[in-house]
Scaffold this motif. Structure first.
Motif, mmCIF file in Angstrom:
data_model
loop_
_atom_site.group_PDB
_atom_site.id
_atom_site.type_symbol
_atom_site.label_atom_id
_atom_site.label_comp_id
_atom_site.label_asym_id
_atom_site.label_seq_id
_atom_site.Cartn_x
_atom_site.Cartn_y
_atom_site.Cartn_z
ATOM 1 N N LEU A 92 -4.239 8.591 -3.956
ATOM 2 C CA LEU A 92 -2.973 8.162 -4.550
ATOM 3 C C LEU A 92 -2.323 7.046 -3.737
ATOM 4 N N ALA A 93 -2.424 7.123 -2.427
ATOM 5 C CA ALA A 93 -1.878 6.059 -1.587
ATOM 6 C C ALA A 93 -2.595 4.740 -1.868
ATOM 7 N N ARG A 94 -3.914 4.792 -2.010
ATOM 8 C CA ARG A 94 -4.674 3.583 -2.324
ATOM 9 C C ARG A 94 -4.347 3.063 -3.724
ATOM 10 N N LEU A 95 -4.115 3.993 -4.658
ATOM 11 C CA LEU A 95 -3.749 3.578 -6.008
ATOM 12 C C LEU A 95 -2.393 2.884 -5.999
ATOM 13 N N ASP A 96 -1.453 3.423 -5.239
ATOM 14 C CA ASP A 96 -0.152 2.777 -5.104
ATOM 15 C C ASP A 96 -0.303 1.390 -4.484
ATOM 16 N N GLN A 97 -1.131 1.306 -3.443
ATOM 17 C CA GLN A 97 -1.359 0.009 -2.802
ATOM 18 C C GLN A 97 -1.986 -0.984 -3.782
ATOM 19 N N ALA A 98 -2.918 -0.509 -4.593
ATOM 20 C CA ALA A 98 -3.564 -1.386 -5.568
ATOM 21 C C ALA A 98 -2.555 -1.940 -6.564
ATOM 22 N N GLU A 99 -1.649 -1.097 -7.023
ATOM 23 C CA GLU A 99 -0.647 -1.557 -7.972
ATOM 24 C C GLU A 99 0.301 -2.569 -7.336
ATOM 25 N N VAL A 100 0.652 -2.337 -6.073
ATOM 26 C CA VAL A 100 1.498 -3.295 -5.365
ATOM 27 C C VAL A 100 0.790 -4.644 -5.262
ATOM 28 N N LEU A 101 -0.481 -4.615 -4.900
ATOM 29 C CA LEU A 101 -1.244 -5.856 -4.779
ATOM 30 C C LEU A 101 -1.401 -6.550 -6.128
ATOM 31 N N ARG A 102 -1.614 -5.766 -7.164
ATOM 32 C CA ARG A 102 -1.715 -6.367 -8.510
ATOM 33 C C ARG A 102 -0.407 -7.028 -8.912
ATOM 34 N N LEU A 103 0.681 -6.327 -8.695
ATOM 35 C CA LEU A 103 1.987 -6.846 -9.097
ATOM 36 C C LEU A 103 2.412 -8.057 -8.286
ATOM 37 N N THR A 104 1.874 -8.193 -7.087
ATOM 38 C CA THR A 104 2.230 -9.339 -6.238
ATOM 39 C C THR A 104 1.156 -10.423 -6.251
ATOM 40 N N GLY A 105 0.231 -10.328 -7.208
ATOM 41 C CA GLY A 105 -0.726 -11.393 -7.428
ATOM 42 C C GLY A 105 -1.981 -11.371 -6.586
ATOM 43 N N CYS A 106 -2.220 -10.290 -5.853
ATOM 44 C CA CYS A 106 -3.418 -10.198 -4.990
ATOM 45 C C CYS A 106 -4.466 -9.344 -5.692
ATOM 46 N N ARG A 107 -5.094 -9.883 -6.710
ATOM 47 C CA ARG A 107 -5.950 -9.065 -7.561
ATOM 48 C C ARG A 107 -7.279 -8.704 -6.908
ATOM 49 N N ASP A 108 -7.843 -9.574 -6.090
ATOM 50 C CA ASP A 108 -9.082 -9.209 -5.398
ATOM 51 C C ASP A 108 -8.858 -8.019 -4.471
ATOM 52 N N GLU A 109 -7.759 -8.086 -3.699
ATOM 53 C CA GLU A 109 -7.433 -6.977 -2.801
ATOM 54 C C GLU A 109 -7.097 -5.717 -3.586
ATOM 55 N N ALA A 110 -6.450 -5.908 -4.734
ATOM 56 C CA ALA A 110 -6.105 -4.766 -5.587
ATOM 57 C C ALA A 110 -7.366 -4.066 -6.081
ATOM 58 N N ARG A 111 -8.373 -4.852 -6.444
ATOM 59 C CA ARG A 111 -9.619 -4.267 -6.934
ATOM 60 C C ARG A 111 -10.292 -3.443 -5.839
ATOM 61 N N HIS A 112 -10.252 -3.932 -4.605
ATOM 62 C CA HIS A 112 -10.828 -3.184 -3.489
ATOM 63 C C HIS A 112 -10.090 -1.861 -3.277
ATOM 64 N N ALA A 113 -8.744 -1.912 -3.333
ATOM 65 C CA ALA A 113 -7.941 -0.693 -3.149
ATOM 66 C C ALA A 113 -8.214 0.319 -4.257
ATOM 67 N N VAL A 114 -8.397 -0.154 -5.474
ATOM 68 C CA VAL A 114 -8.721 0.746 -6.587
ATOM 69 C C VAL A 114 -10.080 1.402 -6.359
#
Length: 347
Positions: free
Chosen positions: A292-314
């Motif tokens: 869940l912490a990683r999922l939250d981090q992924a959403e933060v990264l997605r919302l702030t435009g860091c989609r590559d990092e978001a994909r890794h967190a997911v």
């Protein structure tokens, strides 16, 4: 029962041991006890229960499970039902949140439930409550509903105040696992109102945090933000090398606050909070907490435009769900990863 209800809602059960509705979860001396082997067994049971709770509140669920097993053994020798129920409650929660795969946790809880007769409603509730959610993680909805029915049959009778709230929270969890988010939110709103009406402020706030998670999961950030200021984050405890771990089970206030901050355009604050949530989750042995912490981090990264990092967190979130055997979590992470990959590829 309040302690169990707080775990179900994602609150801090460490603050509820002496609160209303905790009578079934608090160890008490047996009236008329005579010094001897029975007293020694009772003392050992209480010591093991206390240690198990401490490990559980720190997110060390494997250690809590082992200590709860020891407490259960001594409680049986002492013939003490309060300690037996407490040990079962700790076992149920740590099998639910901890590293034990869902399938193994279900087998263990079903075996313990079969040992608990009809004359032990508190013990049956302590086992049926987490079992309902674990069946939901397996997407075995008929079994989940049966466990919910069992929990409902004993919860309200045992403790009308927190019992009704507990059943509503458990039902909301199963509904959310089934993808029925709107119904789950309605159940949590009703649970929060009921907790407020009974003066269970700690439980009310924990239920609201659970609602915040469901609302953010469906991108209803404005509504989630209206719930957030009415909640107070639980205190943190020092763990391991000095890191802090929230004692709120699988709900991560830092991660949820990070997602809301990101949705409101506060990118630096959001990323800082998300990193903090990941660090706190890493101090536990709970795959669910970490996922869940990683999922939250992924959403933060997605919302702030860091989609590559978001994909890794997911991907990391999906791995955590897979380690636990959380089928809806794996499916959700897979869908999120595919969506991010398609956007990245299109870019």
């Amino acid at each position: 029962m309040l302690e169990l209800a707080l775990w179900a809602a994602g609150g801090d059960p460490g603050l509820a041991v002496s609160g209303p509705g905790g009578q079934y979860l608090t160890a008490r001396p047996r009236p008329g006890a005579v010094a001897g082997a029975g007293d020694e067994a009772l003392t050992r049971a209480r010591c093991a229960v206390r240690a198990a709770r401490e490990r559980q509140f720190l997110g060390r669920h494997a250690e809590a499970t082992a200590l709860a097993d020891t407490a259960l053994l001594w409680a049986r020798r002492a013939g003490s039902e309060p300690e037996r129920v407490t040990a079962l409650s700790v076992l149920g929660v740590s099998l639910w949140h901890g590293p034990e795969p869902v399938s193994a946790a279900v087998l263990r809880l079903r075996g313990l439930l079969e040992e608990s007769g009809e004359e032990r409603p508190a013990a049956r509730l302590a086992l049926a409550a987490p079992l309902a959610v674990l069946h939901g993680m397996q997407e075995r909805w008929t079994l989940a509903r049966a466990a919910l029915d069992l929990a409902r049959s004993v919860a309200v009778e045992s403790d009308p105040a927190s019992g009704g709230v507990l059943v509503s929270v458990l039902s909301a969890r199963v509904e959310s696992l089934a993808g029925r988010t709107l119904r789950a939110v309605r159940l949590l709103r009703a649970a929060a109102d009921a907790a407020d009406a009974h003066g269970l402020g700690l439980l009310r706030d924990a239920v609201r945090w659970a609602a915040v998670r469901l609302l953010t999961d469906t991108d209803r950030y404005e509504e989630a933000a209206r719930w957030l200021p009415r909640c107070c984050p639980p205190a943190s405890r020092t763990v391991g090398g000095g890191g802090a771990a929230w004692t709120a089970g699988e709900v991560r206030p830092a991660g949820l606050a990070a997602r809301i901050a990101a949705a409101q355009g506060r990118a630096v604050e959001a990323r800082t909070l998300a990193e903090r949530a990941v660090g706190e989750a890493a101090a536990t042995d709970s795959p669910l907490t970490q996922a869940l912490a990683r999922l939250d981090q992924a959403e933060v990264l997605r919302l702030t435009g860091c989609r590559d990092e978001a994909r890794h967190a997911v991907s990391l979130a999906g791995w955590g769900f897979a380690r636990k055997g959380h089928v809806p979590g794996v499916s959700d992470a897979t869908v999120r990863h595919a969506a991010l990959a398609s956007v990245v590829g299109a870019g």
